[in-house]
Design an enzyme around this catalytic site. Structure first.
Site, mmCIF file in Angstrom:
data_model
loop_
_atom_site.group_PDB
_atom_site.id
_atom_site.type_symbol
_atom_site.label_atom_id
_atom_site.label_comp_id
_atom_site.label_asym_id
_atom_site.label_seq_id
_atom_site.Cartn_x
_atom_site.Cartn_y
_atom_site.Cartn_z
ATOM 1 N N ASP A 9 100.962 -19.097 57.116
ATOM 2 C CA ASP A 9 99.753 -19.383 57.029
ATOM 3 C C ASP A 9 99.080 -18.665 55.595
ATOM 4 O OD1 ASP A 9 97.167 -20.458 57.827
ATOM 5 O OD2 ASP A 9 96.603 -18.451 58.339
ATOM 6 N N LEU A 10 98.075 -19.341 55.237
ATOM 7 C CA LEU A 10 97.448 -18.527 53.792
ATOM 8 C C LEU A 10 96.364 -17.541 53.959
ATOM 9 C CD1 LEU A 10 97.472 -18.681 50.765
ATOM 10 C CD2 LEU A 10 95.782 -20.549 50.923
ATOM 11 N N ASP A 11 95.055 -18.215 54.483
ATOM 12 C CA ASP A 11 93.955 -17.477 54.800
ATOM 13 C C ASP A 11 93.973 -16.524 55.890
ATOM 14 O OD1 ASP A 11 91.343 -16.745 54.929
ATOM 15 O OD2 ASP A 11 90.538 -18.519 55.875
ATOM 16 N N THR A 17 90.621 -14.746 52.142
ATOM 17 C CA THR A 17 89.736 -16.068 51.853
ATOM 18 C C THR A 17 88.504 -16.096 52.750
ATOM 19 O OG1 THR A 17 91.648 -17.525 52.199
ATOM 20 C CG2 THR A 17 90.932 -17.129 50.005
ATOM 21 N N LYS A 45 88.241 -19.990 61.640
ATOM 22 C CA LYS A 45 89.534 -19.587 60.856
ATOM 23 C C LYS A 45 90.702 -20.626 61.438
ATOM 24 C CE LYS A 45 89.005 -15.034 60.202
ATOM 25 N NZ LYS A 45 89.385 -13.243 60.592
ATOM 26 N N GLY A 46 91.272 -21.280 60.312
ATOM 27 C CA GLY A 46 92.300 -22.177 60.696
ATOM 28 C C GLY A 46 91.776 -23.431 60.893
ATOM 29 N N SER A 114 99.178 -24.275 55.653
ATOM 30 C CA SER A 114 97.893 -23.863 55.660
ATOM 31 C C SER A 114 96.927 -25.263 56.055
ATOM 32 C CB SER A 114 97.433 -23.182 54.401
ATOM 33 O OG SER A 114 96.218 -23.446 53.903
ATOM 34 N N ALA A 115 95.792 -24.892 56.448
ATOM 35 C CA ALA A 115 94.945 -25.976 56.845
ATOM 36 C C ALA A 115 94.019 -26.229 55.405
ATOM 37 C CB ALA A 115 93.838 -25.642 57.924
ATOM 38 N N SER A 116 94.208 -25.364 54.673
ATOM 39 C CA SER A 116 93.176 -25.401 53.370
ATOM 40 C C SER A 116 93.609 -26.462 52.453
ATOM 41 C CB SER A 116 93.303 -23.987 52.671
ATOM 42 O OG SER A 116 92.661 -24.310 51.673
ATOM 43 N N LYS A 117 92.628 -27.318 51.755
ATOM 44 C CA LYS A 117 93.047 -28.232 50.806
ATOM 45 C C LYS A 117 93.092 -27.500 49.537
ATOM 46 C CE LYS A 117 91.402 -32.312 52.901
ATOM 47 N NZ LYS A 117 90.743 -33.762 53.007
ATOM 48 N N ASN A 118 92.881 -26.389 49.357
ATOM 49 C CA ASN A 118 92.764 -25.420 48.243
ATOM 50 C C ASN A 118 93.911 -24.534 48.137
ATOM 51 O OD1 ASN A 118 90.176 -26.333 47.297
ATOM 52 N ND2 ASN A 118 89.356 -25.391 48.996
ATOM 53 N N LYS A 145 95.673 -27.861 62.850
ATOM 54 C CA LYS A 145 95.894 -26.850 63.901
ATOM 55 C C LYS A 145 94.764 -27.037 64.923
ATOM 56 C CE LYS A 145 97.648 -23.763 60.116
ATOM 57 N NZ LYS A 145 97.478 -22.635 59.547
ATOM 58 N N GLU A 169 100.912 -16.237 61.509
ATOM 59 C CA GLU A 169 99.522 -16.823 61.579
ATOM 60 C C GLU A 169 98.495 -15.701 61.795
ATOM 61 O OE1 GLU A 169 97.874 -20.667 61.051
ATOM 62 O OE2 GLU A 169 96.953 -19.021 61.911
ATOM 63 N N ASP A 170 97.124 -15.984 61.731
ATOM 64 C CA ASP A 170 95.922 -15.170 61.985
ATOM 65 C C ASP A 170 95.124 -15.934 62.771
ATOM 66 O OD1 ASP A 170 95.090 -16.693 59.891
ATOM 67 O OD2 ASP A 170 93.267 -15.206 59.991
HETATM 68 P P1 B16 Z 1 89.501 -25.586 52.634
HETATM 69 P P2 B16 Z 1 94.657 -21.385 56.630
HETATM 70 C C1 B16 Z 1 91.900 -22.612 56.796
HETATM 71 O O1 B16 Z 1 92.986 -21.939 55.948
HETATM 72 C C2 B16 Z 1 90.894 -21.415 56.868
HETATM 73 O O2 B16 Z 1 91.167 -20.364 57.634
HETATM 74 C C3 B16 Z 1 89.678 -22.384 57.465
HETATM 75 O O3 B16 Z 1 88.726 -21.311 57.586
HETATM 76 C C4 B16 Z 1 89.259 -23.230 56.501
HETATM 77 O O4 B16 Z 1 88.145 -23.913 56.769
HETATM 78 C C5 B16 Z 1 90.382 -24.200 56.165
HETATM 79 O O5 B16 Z 1 91.509 -23.373 55.736
HETATM 80 C C6 B16 Z 1 90.236 -25.295 55.056
HETATM 81 O O6 B16 Z 1 89.867 -24.831 53.903
HETATM 82 O O7 B16 Z 1 88.025 -26.026 52.886
HETATM 83 O O8 B16 Z 1 89.929 -24.736 51.642
HETATM 84 O O9 B16 Z 1 90.155 -27.070 52.595
HETATM 85 O O10 B16 Z 1 94.109 -20.131 57.620
HETATM 86 O O11 B16 Z 1 95.009 -22.621 57.339
HETATM 87 O O12 B16 Z 1 95.364 -20.794 55.461
HETATM 88 MG MG MG Z 2 94.467 -18.242 58.690
#
Ligand code: B16
Ligand code: MG
Length: 218
Positions: A9-11, A17, A45-46, A114-118, A145, A169-170
């Protein structure tokens, strides 16, 4: 050599982050008069960006038009990207590089889930992008997730069976996703929060090569 798939996982696992998400969501919540503290941030988170805003609106009992929803999401992400832009290698969590190096030497599959688009932007900022054979992030999946889609896609792209994959994963949602995917779930954080995980470590400094070897040869 046995090749397992290690999905990070990333964040909260590679970088913290969550503190930047917190600042950006807090500013947004305040602008629409919704209470937002660390406790609320913990629950995001996640969780994907869309689902996060839905939750904030729900907590504040607010209903808004679709257009405003999209505007708020863009505002939050702009703010968040401002923080991301300041990141460098010093923000990588302790011993992440050590574990990655160990797995590279052992010729293991390494993926990001990761769930993040960044996610790609962040990995590039902290100079870890090149270590990931596979990256599956918020742009690549439909179901977030605790749905296992993100991890199953990573396993497929690695060409490794889900049963041969290990997830770091956190978040509770992420541990549930790993378990549903039939993968070994390794929680990074508090055992009381991540009690559904197969193993829990407070961080990577407490994870030794013996543990990693054991898991590779399992
Ligand atoms: P973004 P992970 C998740 O990252 C974050 O934990 C979560 O807080 C965030 O809303 C989600 O990514 C979406 O991020 O706005 O950058 O697309 O823990 O899955 O790496
Ligand atoms: Mg995470």
């Amino acid at each position: 050599m046995i090749k397992k798939g290690f999905i990070f996982d990333l964040d909260g696992v590679i970088v913290d982050t969550a503190k930047y998400h917190y600042l950006a969501w807090k500013k947004l919540a305040q602008s629409i008069d919704v209470h937002f503290s660390e406790a609320e941030n913990e629950q995001l988170k996640g969780v994907s960006r869309v689902k996060s805003l839905e939750k904030i609106l729900e907590w504040g009992n607010k209903t808004i038009e679709e257009d405003t929803f999209m505007e708020l999401m863009a505002l939050k992400n702009n703010d968040y990207l401002g923080y991301i832009n300041t990141m460098d290698e010093s923000e990588i969590l302790p011993d992440v590089q050590k574990v990655l190096q160990f797995l590279i030497e052992k010729e293991q599959g390494i993926a990001l889930g990761s769930a993040s688009k960044n996610a790609r932007t962040i990995l590039k900022k902290v100079d870890l992008f090149q270590h990931f054979e596979v990256i599956v992030d918020g742009n690549d999946v439909i179901k977030g997730k605790p749905n296992p889609e993100v991890f199953l896609s990573a396993a497929k792209a690695l060409n490794i069976q889900p049963e041969q994959c290990i997830v770091f994963e956190d978040s509770v949602a992420g541990i549930q996703a790993a378990n549903t995917a039939n993968m070994i779930s390794v929680g990074i954080g508090e055992p009381s929060v991540l009690h559904e995980a197969d193993y829990v470590f407070p961080d990577f400094t407490k994870m030794d090569s013996e543990f990693l070897n054991e898991i590779i040869n399992k």
